[in-house]
Design a protein around this motif. Structure first.
Motif, short mmCIF file in Angstrom:
data_model
loop_
_atom_site.label_atom_id
_atom_site.label_comp_id
_atom_site.label_asym_id
_atom_site.label_seq_id
_atom_site.Cartn_x
_atom_site.Cartn_y
_atom_site.Cartn_z
N GLU A 3 0.89 -1.11 0.15
CA GLU A 3 -0.11 0.01 -0.07
C GLU A 3 0.84 1.10 0.03
O GLU A 3 1.84 1.19 0.78
N ALA A 4 0.57 2.24 -1.04
CA ALA A 4 1.38 3.54 -0.95
C ALA A 4 0.66 4.64 -0.39
O ALA A 4 1.34 5.69 0.10
N ASN A 17 -2.13 1.30 -4.40
CA ASN A 17 -1.16 0.39 -4.36
C ASN A 17 0.28 1.15 -4.93
O ASN A 17 0.20 2.08 -5.66
N THR A 18 1.36 0.52 -4.86
CA THR A 18 2.50 1.21 -5.08
C THR A 18 2.63 1.17 -6.84
O THR A 18 3.31 2.37 -7.18
N ALA A 19 2.31 0.48 -7.47
CA ALA A 19 2.54 0.36 -8.81
C ALA A 19 1.55 1.47 -9.48
O ALA A 19 1.82 2.31 -10.43
N GLN A 23 2.50 5.18 -11.49
CA GLN A 23 2.04 5.40 -12.75
C GLN A 23 1.61 6.87 -12.54
O GLN A 23 1.60 7.85 -13.53
N ILE A 24 0.80 7.31 -11.75
CA ILE A 24 0.35 8.53 -11.46
C ILE A 24 1.56 9.72 -11.47
O ILE A 24 1.61 10.70 -11.89
N ASP A 25 2.58 9.35 -10.42
CA ASP A 25 3.74 10.14 -10.26
C ASP A 25 4.43 10.44 -11.61
O ASP A 25 4.65 11.41 -11.98
N LEU A 26 4.36 9.46 -12.69
CA LEU A 26 5.09 9.54 -13.88
C LEU A 26 4.23 10.59 -14.77
O LEU A 26 4.89 11.44 -15.37
#
Length: 58
Positions: A3-4, A17-19, A23-26
């Motif tokens: 969990e992020a 979640n982390t993945a 993707q959102i950060d990118l």
């Protein structure tokens, strides 16, 4: 996947979640026009290489 984070939107509680967070950060980095070097300053753990990052189109 760990969990992020979590947030509330419209009274609904969401977990990310982390993945998905990566993707959102990118997408945010690219939308704001940050260079790879600027991203690495903000997020030293960013795992994408410069050539791969610069090839991402939004």
């Amino acid at each position: 996947m760990g969990e992020a984070g979590c947030f509330v939107f419209g009274g609904i509680f969401f977990t990310i979640n982390t993945a998905f967070k990566a993707q959102i950060d990118l997408l945010v980095y690219r939308l704001y026009g940050l260079s790879w070097a600027e991203v690495k300053l903000r997020d030293p753990a960013f795992g994408m290489g410069e050539v791969e990052y610069e090839a991402v189109e939004v």
